[in-house]
Scaffold this motif. Structure first.
Motif, short mmCIF file in Angstrom:
data_model
loop_
_atom_site.label_atom_id
_atom_site.label_comp_id
_atom_site.label_asym_id
_atom_site.label_seq_id
_atom_site.Cartn_x
_atom_site.Cartn_y
_atom_site.Cartn_z
N ASP A 48 30.55 54.55 35.12
CA ASP A 48 30.43 53.36 35.92
C ASP A 48 31.83 52.71 36.25
O ASP A 48 32.13 52.31 37.68
CB ASP A 48 29.60 52.18 35.01
CG ASP A 48 28.17 52.62 35.08
OD1 ASP A 48 27.77 53.41 35.97
OD2 ASP A 48 27.58 51.88 34.17
N ASP A 49 33.02 52.70 35.44
CA ASP A 49 34.16 52.20 35.71
C ASP A 49 34.86 53.21 36.55
O ASP A 49 35.68 52.90 37.47
CB ASP A 49 35.00 52.16 34.26
CG ASP A 49 34.46 50.92 33.60
OD1 ASP A 49 33.90 49.89 34.37
OD2 ASP A 49 35.02 50.66 32.49
N ARG A 90 29.23 53.91 30.59
CA ARG A 90 30.25 53.14 30.81
C ARG A 90 31.43 53.56 31.68
O ARG A 90 32.12 52.87 32.46
CB ARG A 90 30.61 52.18 29.72
CG ARG A 90 29.43 51.29 29.16
CD ARG A 90 29.93 50.44 28.03
NE ARG A 90 30.64 51.07 26.88
CZ ARG A 90 30.02 51.49 25.85
NH1 ARG A 90 28.76 51.20 25.64
NH2 ARG A 90 30.61 52.21 24.96
N THR A 99 36.69 51.63 27.70
CA THR A 99 37.03 52.86 28.33
C THR A 99 38.59 53.11 28.81
O THR A 99 38.89 53.96 29.20
CB THR A 99 36.18 52.72 29.69
OG1 THR A 99 36.50 51.86 30.53
CG2 THR A 99 34.50 52.45 29.71
N GLY A 102 39.51 49.04 32.31
CA GLY A 102 39.24 47.67 32.43
C GLY A 102 40.36 46.97 33.55
O GLY A 102 40.04 46.37 34.43
N GLU A 158 36.01 39.58 28.12
CA GLU A 158 35.54 40.37 27.15
C GLU A 158 36.72 40.94 26.61
O GLU A 158 36.60 41.06 25.27
CB GLU A 158 34.99 41.67 28.08
CG GLU A 158 34.06 42.34 27.28
CD GLU A 158 33.39 43.44 28.06
OE1 GLU A 158 32.77 44.22 27.48
OE2 GLU A 158 33.26 43.49 29.44
N LYS A 212 34.26 49.87 22.27
CA LYS A 212 33.62 50.36 23.58
C LYS A 212 34.33 50.47 24.80
O LYS A 212 33.88 50.06 25.68
CB LYS A 212 31.95 49.98 23.47
CG LYS A 212 31.18 50.11 22.26
CD LYS A 212 29.68 49.59 22.54
CE LYS A 212 29.03 49.44 21.33
NZ LYS A 212 27.54 48.77 21.67
N GLY A 228 25.88 56.03 25.92
CA GLY A 228 26.18 54.51 26.57
C GLY A 228 27.54 54.62 27.04
O GLY A 228 28.00 53.88 27.88
N ARG A 229 28.47 55.05 25.95
CA ARG A 229 30.08 55.36 26.18
C ARG A 229 30.48 56.06 27.43
O ARG A 229 30.94 55.43 28.46
CB ARG A 229 30.41 55.97 24.91
CG ARG A 229 32.15 55.88 25.17
CD ARG A 229 32.62 56.59 24.08
NE ARG A 229 34.17 56.94 24.46
CZ ARG A 229 34.74 57.94 23.48
NH1 ARG A 229 34.10 58.26 22.38
NH2 ARG A 229 36.15 58.00 23.80
N ASN A 255 36.34 41.28 32.67
CA ASN A 255 36.95 42.21 31.85
C ASN A 255 37.93 41.32 31.02
O ASN A 255 38.34 41.75 29.89
CB ASN A 255 37.86 42.88 33.07
CG ASN A 255 36.94 44.12 33.36
OD1 ASN A 255 36.54 44.79 32.38
ND2 ASN A 255 37.14 44.50 34.81
N GLN A 283 34.33 40.13 38.34
CA GLN A 283 34.53 41.51 37.60
C GLN A 283 35.74 41.20 36.87
O GLN A 283 35.98 41.55 35.66
CB GLN A 283 34.44 42.54 38.36
CG GLN A 283 34.50 43.92 37.66
CD GLN A 283 34.47 45.09 38.81
OE1 GLN A 283 34.45 45.02 39.94
NE2 GLN A 283 34.17 46.19 38.15
N SER A 313 33.68 52.56 39.75
CA SER A 313 34.08 51.18 40.52
C SER A 313 35.46 51.25 40.94
O SER A 313 36.00 50.89 42.00
CB SER A 313 34.02 50.24 39.29
OG SER A 313 34.59 48.84 39.88
#
Length: 425
Positions: free
Chosen positions: A253-254, A250, A388, A391, A324, A386, A246-247, A321, A317, A257
């Motif tokens: 994905d980042d 992510r 990355t 963000g 979060e 978690k 999962g890490r 960020n 987004q 992005s």
């Protein structure tokens, strides 16, 4: 014939050609006029003087050779208008955007353009270049071009003060037999900075992916060996492997992005959004995360709709960020305050969205670098949450596209406030 043909291309070609040739043969013309006057006086008749002078003028204009320094004809090309040899070396040096220094066979400065003066300070004529540039690579470069071993010599040179700049320097003789030489400095600082950023980015991304991969590989080896028949160990290791995958997901994905944002042109979004609705949607979507971390979210919005130019998904987004991070890293404070207000402190009116937590805060030395890729204030805390490390870098790129900016205020033990300043117009 060439002169005649060029002159015929204009309405007054013959007249201009005559004037040019008259001026080019002015001494012959003076003698001719004097002769006509003398002859007329001898003949005793002044009535024939004017026609005689006209005839002499036309004859001289038709047959006398033109001067090499005559004025250019209308319609003449650049090579005819001015010879390259007539251009001043100072004019040519001033037209070069890079620092340029002309020096003689003794290594003394003859001329330095404005770019060289701005980059290296005073370069007065007569200054010794070996004394000005004491770096060994510059000494070797100047000596090599003065010795005539090669037509063009190059070297890498770094100027330390007032700020560090990297140059690629080329040295070559000027013309043939002039005993003059030129140094041209090509600034490589920005190129090197980009290369260094690219190398750091690849190294950081590789490290972030290598750590979970090594963990997964180790657990797989354990499951196939000592823990082959241990159900409790298998469940524990499989859970850790799931967290690690999962890490990595992510992180990828980042990275994607961030890559999409960097490839996009920096054009202002054409649509308008209600920033209150966007922030409200972020708070609702992160409600479960806030509850799990024991965070109470307080809203302090000004009344009425507040529209700004922007892309709704990208602004969502941004605030997702920031919100979060406030819930994760400000967990010890127990609450997060989200406020929307109109800003009037800058030259242009703005809409300010502030997300403030009451956690441990951020030390002052970290604030200028906190939006860099993979930069973390606390590596262990970031990985446990978690994170990355990308963000805030994504936030910075999105705000740049929206002509907005991010300001950060924090004190240790007093929490942190992240404010997004969006153009109100």
């Amino acid at each position: 014939m060439a002169d005649t043909n060029r002159a015929d291309r204009t309405g007054d070609g013959l007249l201009q050609l005559a004037v040019r040739r008259l001026w080019g043969s002015r001494w012959l013309l003076s003698g001719g006029v004097a002769g006509v006057v003398v002859a007329s006086s001898v003949a005793g008749s002044a009535l024939y003087i004017a026609p005689a002078i006209v005839v002499v003028l036309l004859a001289i204009a038709a047959f006398a050779p033109t001067s090499e320094r005559s004025l250019p004809l209308p319609g003449a090309g650049p090579a005819e208008a001015m010879s390259l040899r007539d251009l001043s070396g100072e004019y040519l040096a001033a037209a070069v955007a890079d620092p340029l220094i002309i020096f003689d066979r003794y290594g003394s400065v003859i001329h330095a353009n404005a770019a060289a003066m701005a980059a290296f300070g005073n370069l007065a004529p007569g200054l010794s270049l070996p004394l000005k540039f004491r770096a060994p690579e510059m000494q070797v470069l100047i000596e090599a071009v003065l010795s005539g071993n090669a037509a063009v010599e190059t070297a890498e040179y770094i100027e330390k003060l007032p700020v560090e700049r990297a140059y690629r320097v080329s040295a070559s003789p000027v013309g043939h037999g002039t005993e003059l030489y030129v140094l041209v400095f090509k600034d490589q600082s920005e190129t090197r900075r980009i290369d260094r950023m690219r190398a750091d980015f690849i190294a950081n991304a590789s490290h972030e992916l290598r750590t979970p991969l090594a963990s997964i590989a180790g657990f797989i080896e354990t499951l196939r060996g000592p823990a082959r028949k241990d159900p409790a160990a298998q469940e524990q290791f499989l859970q850790i492997m799931q967290n690690q995958t999962g890490r990595m997901a992510r992180l990828i994905d980042d990275l994607l992005s961030l890559s999409r944002l960097e490839m996009r042109p920096y054009l202002a979004p054409g649509s308008r959004v209600d920033i209150g609705q966007v922030v409200g949607s972020v708070i609702d979507s992160l409600g479960p995360l806030a509850k799990d971390n024991g965070i109470v979210v307080e809203k302090n919005f000004i009344e009425g709709p507040i529209e700004v130019a922007g892309d709704r998904d990208e602004l969502f987004q941004v605030f997702e960020n920031l919100m979060e991070n406030a819930c994760k890293y400000g967990q010890s404070g127990g609450r997060v305050v989200v406020s929307i207000d109109r800003g009037t402190s800058g030259p242009e009116p703005t809409v300010d969205v502030t997300i403030r937590d009451f956690g441990p805060g951020i030390a002052e030395e970290h604030i200028p670098r906190i939006t860099e890729r993979f930069y973390r204030v606390d590596v262990d805390a970031s990985r446990s949450q978690k994170g990355t490390g990308l963000g805030l870098s994504i936030v910075k790129h999105i705000l740049t596209r929206h002509s907005a900016r991010l300001s950060i205020k924090s004190e240790l033990g007093q929490g942190a406030a992240f404010t997004v300043h969006l153009p109100a117009k």
